[in-house]
Design a protein around this motif. Structure first.
Motif, PDB file in Angstrom:
ATOM      1  N   ASN A 171       0.844  -1.194   0.000  1.00 24.02           N
ATOM      2  CA  ASN A 171       0.000   0.000   0.000  1.00 24.02           C
ATOM      3  C   ASN A 171       0.880   1.245   0.000  1.00 24.02           C
ATOM      4  OD1 ASN A 171      -2.905  -0.945   0.272  1.00 24.02           O
ATOM      5  ND2 ASN A 171      -1.958  -2.038   1.969  1.00 24.02           N
ATOM      6  N   TYR A 172       0.639   2.142  -0.949  1.00 18.44           N
ATOM      7  CA  TYR A 172       1.548   3.265  -1.154  1.00 18.44           C
ATOM      8  C   TYR A 172       1.561   4.235   0.023  1.00 18.44           C
ATOM      9  CZ  TYR A 172      -1.609   7.244  -1.944  1.00 18.44           C
ATOM     10  OH  TYR A 172      -2.494   8.281  -1.776  1.00 18.44           O
ATOM     11  N   ASP A 173       0.502   4.218   0.849  1.00 23.21           N
ATOM     12  CA  ASP A 173       0.429   5.157   1.967  1.00 23.21           C
ATOM     13  C   ASP A 173       0.765   4.492   3.298  1.00 23.21           C
ATOM     14  OD1 ASP A 173      -1.833   3.589   2.093  1.00 23.21           O
ATOM     15  OD2 ASP A 173      -3.228   5.249   2.436  1.00 23.21           O
ATOM     16  N   GLU A 174       1.388   3.317   3.252  1.00 20.59           N
ATOM     17  CA  GLU A 174       1.789   2.618   4.470  1.00 20.59           C
ATOM     18  C   GLU A 174       3.304   2.489   4.535  1.00 20.59           C
ATOM     19  OE1 GLU A 174      -0.268  -1.077   4.648  1.00 20.59           O
ATOM     20  OE2 GLU A 174      -2.239  -0.133   4.910  1.00 20.59           O
ATOM     21  N   LEU A 175       3.839   2.767   5.701  1.00 19.09           N
ATOM     22  CA  LEU A 175       5.275   2.686   5.953  1.00 19.09           C
ATOM     23  C   LEU A 175       5.497   1.540   6.934  1.00 19.09           C
ATOM     24  CD1 LEU A 175       8.048   4.160   5.476  1.00 19.09           C
ATOM     25  CD2 LEU A 175       7.556   5.419   7.577  1.00 19.09           C
ATOM     26  N   THR A 176       6.074   0.470   6.469  1.00 16.39           N
ATOM     27  CA  THR A 176       6.276  -0.700   7.315  1.00 16.39           C
ATOM     28  C   THR A 176       7.614  -0.595   8.027  1.00 16.39           C
ATOM     29  OG1 THR A 176       4.944  -2.049   5.829  1.00 16.39           O
ATOM     30  CG2 THR A 176       6.410  -3.209   7.340  1.00 16.39           C
ATOM     31  N   VAL A 177       7.577  -0.803   9.343  1.00 21.03           N
ATOM     32  CA  VAL A 177       8.785  -0.663  10.159  1.00 21.03           C
ATOM     33  C   VAL A 177       9.079  -1.939  10.964  1.00 21.03           C
ATOM     34  CG1 VAL A 177       8.620   1.846  10.316  1.00 21.03           C
ATOM     35  CG2 VAL A 177       7.419   0.421  11.997  1.00 21.03           C
ATOM     36  N   GLY A 178       8.313  -3.009  10.720  1.00 18.90           N
ATOM     37  CA  GLY A 178       8.550  -4.281  11.398  1.00 18.90           C
ATOM     38  C   GLY A 178       7.733  -5.369  10.727  1.00 18.90           C
ATOM     39  N   SER A 179       8.181  -6.620  10.847  1.00 19.01           N
ATOM     40  CA  SER A 179       7.478  -7.722  10.195  1.00 19.01           C
ATOM     41  C   SER A 179       7.689  -9.011  10.977  1.00 19.01           C
ATOM     42  CB  SER A 179       7.969  -7.899   8.758  1.00 19.01           C
ATOM     43  OG  SER A 179       9.351  -8.231   8.730  1.00 19.01           O
ATOM     44  N   ALA A 180       6.905 -10.026  10.622  1.00 18.74           N
ATOM     45  CA  ALA A 180       6.939 -11.305  11.329  1.00 18.74           C
ATOM     46  C   ALA A 180       8.056 -12.193  10.819  1.00 18.74           C
ATOM     47  CB  ALA A 180       5.597 -12.018  11.162  1.00 18.74           C
ATOM     48  N   GLY A 181       8.475 -13.107  11.671  1.00 22.01           N
ATOM     49  CA  GLY A 181       9.371 -14.172  11.251  1.00 22.01           C
ATOM     50  C   GLY A 181       8.560 -15.368  10.770  1.00 22.01           C
ATOM     51  N   SER A 182       9.242 -16.384  10.243  1.00 21.42           N
ATOM     52  CA  SER A 182       8.547 -17.551   9.715  1.00 21.42           C
ATOM     53  C   SER A 182       9.492 -18.743   9.680  1.00 21.42           C
ATOM     54  CB  SER A 182       8.019 -17.269   8.299  1.00 21.42           C
ATOM     55  OG  SER A 182       9.095 -16.997   7.411  1.00 21.42           O
ATOM     56  N   VAL A 183       8.920 -19.919   9.435  1.00 24.48           N
ATOM     57  CA  VAL A 183       9.736 -21.117   9.263  1.00 24.48           C
ATOM     58  C   VAL A 183       9.001 -22.073   8.332  1.00 24.48           C
ATOM     59  CG1 VAL A 183       8.772 -22.231  11.334  1.00 24.48           C
ATOM     60  CG2 VAL A 183      10.999 -22.972  10.432  1.00 24.48           C
ATOM     61  N   ASN A 184       9.733 -22.656   7.377  1.00 20.37           N
ATOM     62  CA  ASN A 184       9.165 -23.657   6.478  1.00 20.37           C
ATOM     63  C   ASN A 184       9.150 -25.015   7.167  1.00 20.37           C
ATOM     64  OD1 ASN A 184       9.139 -21.634   4.605  1.00 20.37           O
ATOM     65  ND2 ASN A 184      10.706 -22.493   3.278  1.00 20.37           N
ATOM     66  N   LEU A 185       7.974 -25.606   7.265  1.00 19.40           N
ATOM     67  CA  LEU A 185       7.833 -26.947   7.818  1.00 19.40           C
ATOM     68  C   LEU A 185       7.222 -27.842   6.743  1.00 19.40           C
ATOM     69  CD1 LEU A 185       6.382 -26.118  11.355  1.00 19.40           C
ATOM     70  CD2 LEU A 185       8.776 -26.464  10.712  1.00 19.40           C
ATOM     71  N   ASP A 186       7.945 -28.858   6.331  1.00 24.97           N
ATOM     72  CA  ASP A 186       7.475 -29.779   5.306  1.00 24.97           C
ATOM     73  C   ASP A 186       7.363 -31.180   5.888  1.00 24.97           C
ATOM     74  OD1 ASP A 186       7.486 -27.714   3.465  1.00 24.97           O
ATOM     75  OD2 ASP A 186       9.502 -28.167   2.748  1.00 24.97           O
ATOM     76  N   GLU A 354       5.318 -40.671  -3.142  1.00 19.57           N
ATOM     77  CA  GLU A 354       5.127 -40.108  -1.809  1.00 19.57           C
ATOM     78  C   GLU A 354       4.043 -39.038  -1.812  1.00 19.57           C
ATOM     79  OE1 GLU A 354       8.668 -38.086  -0.490  1.00 19.57           O
ATOM     80  OE2 GLU A 354       8.855 -36.945  -2.342  1.00 19.57           O
ATOM     81  N   VAL A 355       3.657 -38.650  -0.617  1.00 22.42           N
ATOM     82  CA  VAL A 355       2.777 -37.500  -0.446  1.00 22.42           C
ATOM     83  C   VAL A 355       3.556 -36.461   0.350  1.00 22.42           C
ATOM     84  CG1 VAL A 355       1.677 -38.476   1.618  1.00 22.42           C
ATOM     85  CG2 VAL A 355       0.516 -36.684   0.330  1.00 22.42           C
ATOM     86  N   LYS A 356       3.465 -35.197  -0.103  1.00 25.90           N
ATOM     87  CA  LYS A 356       4.239 -34.113   0.495  1.00 25.90           C
ATOM     88  C   LYS A 356       3.301 -32.992   0.925  1.00 25.90           C
ATOM     89  CE  LYS A 356       6.758 -33.779  -3.251  1.00 25.90           C
ATOM     90  NZ  LYS A 356       7.809 -33.390  -4.230  1.00 25.90           N
ATOM     91  N   VAL A 357       3.611 -32.406   2.082  1.00 21.39           N
ATOM     92  CA  VAL A 357       2.777 -31.359   2.666  1.00 21.39           C
ATOM     93  C   VAL A 357       3.664 -30.172   3.036  1.00 21.39           C
ATOM     94  CG1 VAL A 357       1.231 -30.756   4.575  1.00 21.39           C
ATOM     95  CG2 VAL A 357       1.154 -33.064   3.575  1.00 21.39           C
ATOM     96  N   GLN A 358       3.219 -28.965   2.663  1.00 25.48           N
ATOM     97  CA  GLN A 358       3.935 -27.742   3.029  1.00 25.48           C
ATOM     98  C   GLN A 358       3.098 -26.950   4.037  1.00 25.48           C
ATOM     99  OE1 GLN A 358       5.144 -25.380  -0.364  1.00 25.48           O
ATOM    100  NE2 GLN A 358       5.870 -27.172  -1.492  1.00 25.48           N
ATOM    101  N   TYR A 359       3.727 -26.595   5.151  1.00 26.12           N
ATOM    102  CA  TYR A 359       3.062 -25.902   6.261  1.00 26.12           C
ATOM    103  C   TYR A 359       3.920 -24.694   6.623  1.00 26.12           C
ATOM    104  CZ  TYR A 359       0.525 -25.651  10.781  1.00 26.12           C
ATOM    105  OH  TYR A 359      -0.250 -25.277  11.844  1.00 26.12           O
ATOM    106  N   PHE A 360       3.282 -23.538   6.847  1.00 24.11           N
ATOM    107  CA  PHE A 360       4.052 -22.293   6.946  1.00 24.11           C
ATOM    108  C   PHE A 360       3.579 -21.434   8.115  1.00 24.11           C
ATOM    109  CE2 PHE A 360       5.293 -18.046   4.957  1.00 24.11           C
ATOM    110  CZ  PHE A 360       6.644 -18.223   5.203  1.00 24.11           C
ATOM    111  N   PRO A 361       4.194 -21.588   9.293  1.00 27.28           N
ATOM    112  CA  PRO A 361       3.881 -20.710  10.419  1.00 27.28           C
ATOM    113  C   PRO A 361       4.606 -19.367  10.315  1.00 27.28           C
ATOM    114  CG  PRO A 361       4.734 -22.868  11.133  1.00 27.28           C
ATOM    115  CD  PRO A 361       5.058 -22.702   9.692  1.00 27.28           C
ATOM    116  N   ARG A 362       3.960 -18.351  10.872  1.00 26.60           N
ATOM    117  CA  ARG A 362       4.562 -17.018  11.013  1.00 26.60           C
ATOM    118  C   ARG A 362       4.341 -16.547  12.450  1.00 26.60           C
ATOM    119  NH1 ARG A 362       4.682 -14.305   5.745  1.00 26.60           N
ATOM    120  NH2 ARG A 362       3.270 -15.286   4.246  1.00 26.60           N
TER     121      ARG A 362
END
Length: 482
Positions: A171-186, A354-362
């Protein structure tokens, strides 16, 4: 700088070059090679590292040699999603652009403005801006899947800089100064195939969900097609004998899946199946219908498959997909209305083996991601799946004393006559990795206004391009005066 139309057309010209090159996450060689050649021809000093990140330097304009170095940063990869019924090969096909007076979008696919438009703006500014200090453009790979580019970027490219402007917000009128972390869980499990014993084969598909970005939209309460289909498979299994030949859904770990499909073999007749589907749709609507009202099931008779999963493998898959909570876990106790912790069940894929699953926490709290990593091992043990734990991406904490944030907020108000919203977001940004490598780096994230990213409805609000460019250019002028 140029007039309004010239800026817009100049930026879109750079974006068109990127849209012509397939650049699915993890497959960026072609676009990286293009950027290296193109930016070198423009006269910049260009480095292409072993991961295909691009680093391009432009010296300061005369008289501003002593100004601090500023980095313009974005990523070259994109989430590739096609609309229902659209034939699209993300490894071969260009994005077909469609433009009207208000929006730029793609014909039947995601647009790739995340983050192609940020890269296009950075190129335009590097080519055309005047009266600035030393500039560096960094364009990373694989931001959407694993932040591989940011993780492996040599710290030397960040340590000599004072400021970094990340151009990957929405969004052009938003200034982001922090964000979440994450981890890939497969999760993965080898499949034992057997011959089907039941009498009829059916394909069941969940369709019509909104989907969307799993950070920006996860707090909306939208449904998840994979989880919905898994609950349906469990309900069918409770009514009669069911064998599973295939289960597939989702397009990216960081996109809420809007469709999922499975092939079953069963002794249940069509009426019995339809009753379960109607019950599950009613259940879905009670949970999500107010925000995700167009969900539907499609049922069709198909040819008998040659093989199905053995009963144990199907049970284990149902167990895993129903254990993995998807959606919001916790809201922030610090910032009202902000999601603190969430997870997205993003992709399920059945292959021949095989069967593969991607799960993405933040999460904004790194310790909660530590818990997800621990729980993944336990979930795997409980369901007979192997858990694959990816590299944990750090969150980016707000710098209360940021000079860059103040410059940008003040400049935006002068240019637009209104305040810029300053916020921390639940989505992940590469700034967390940049901060880890240079804690003294003063950073913000901005972007033009884009809507429905990571979906075929993705579109760019054209009128926000010039204000965004003007904001960056004037900020560079202010930095040059330091």
């Amino acid at each position: 700088m140029a007039q309004n139309n010239e800026i817009l057309e100049g930026v879109l010209s750079e974006f068109e070059k990127l849209a012509a090159i397939p650049r699915k996450s993890g497959h960026e060689q072609a676009v990286s090679d293009f950027l290296k050649k193109y930016l070198t021809e423009l006269g910049f000093a260009v480095t292409q590292d072993e991961k295909n990140n691009i680093i391009a330097d432009k010296p300061a304009c005369a008289g501003f040699e002593n100004a601090p170095l500023t980095i313009l940063q974005g990523h070259m990869d994109m989430v590739c999603v096609a609309a229902e019924g659209v034939t699209f090969d993300p490894l071969k096909d260009a994005i077909k652009l469609v433009r009207d007076e208000k929006f730029l979008r793609a014909d039947g696919t995601s647009l790739g403005a995340d983050d192609g438009i940020g890269v296009a703006e950075a190129i335009y500014i590097m080519k055309n801006a005047k009266d600035h200090g030393p500039l560096r453009m960094i364009v990373t790979v694989d931001e959407e899947q694993g932040m591989t580019g940011a993780i492996h970027l040599d710290a030397k490219h960040l340590q000599d800089a004072k400021f970094l402007i990340n151009c990957d917000s929405e969004n052009y009128d938003e200034l982001t100064v922090g964000s979440a972390g994450s981890v890939n869980l497969d999760f993965s499990r080898e499949i034992k195939w057997v011959k089907p014993e039941m009498t009829a084969a059916w394909q069941i598909e969940v369709k019509g969900l909104l989907g969307g970005h799993s950070g920006e939209r996860i707090g909306d309460g939208r449904g998840n097609a994979i989880r919905t289909l898994a609950m349906t498979l469990a309900a069918l299994s409770a009514e009669g004998e069911v064998e599973l030949a295939a289960f597939n859904g989702g397009k990216a770990r960081n996109a809420i899946p809007d469709d999922a499909r499975m092939t079953i073999v069963t002794d249940l007749d069509k009426a019995a199946i339809e009753k379960v589907l109607n019950d599950q749709l009613e259940r879905f609507n009670k949970m999500y219908g107010s925000v995700d009202p167009n969900a539907r099931f499609e049922l069709k008779n198909v040819d008998m498959p040659e093989q199905v999963m053995n009963a144990g493998d199907m049970t284990r898959l149902i167990r895993l997909l129903t254990i993995l909570h998807t959606g919001t876990f916790a809201m922030s106790t610090v910032i009202p209305g902000l999601v603190e912790t969430s997870a997205n069940l993003g992709v399920v894929e059945t292959t021949d083996t095989e069967v593969k699953v991607q799960y993405f926490p933040r999460s904004a709290v790194d310790q909660k991601l530590d818990e997800f990593r621990f729980m993944a091992e336990e979930w795997g043990a409980l369901t007979g799946f192997t858990a694959h734990i990816g590299t944990q991406s750090p969150g980016w904490k707000e710098n209360k004393d940021s000079k860059l944030a103040k410059i940008m907020a003040d400049t935006f108000k002068k240019q637009n006559g209104k305040d810029m919203k300053v916020e921390t977001i639940h989505a992940g940004l590469e700034c967390g990795w940049h901060f880890r490598k240079n804690p003294q780096l003063d950073m913000v994230s901005i972007g033009v206004t884009t809507m429905d990213i990571h979906s075929p409805k993705e579109r760019l609000l054209l009128e926000t391009v010039k204000p965004q460019v003007d904001l960056i250019v004037e900020t560079l002028h202010e930095i040059a005066k330091m």
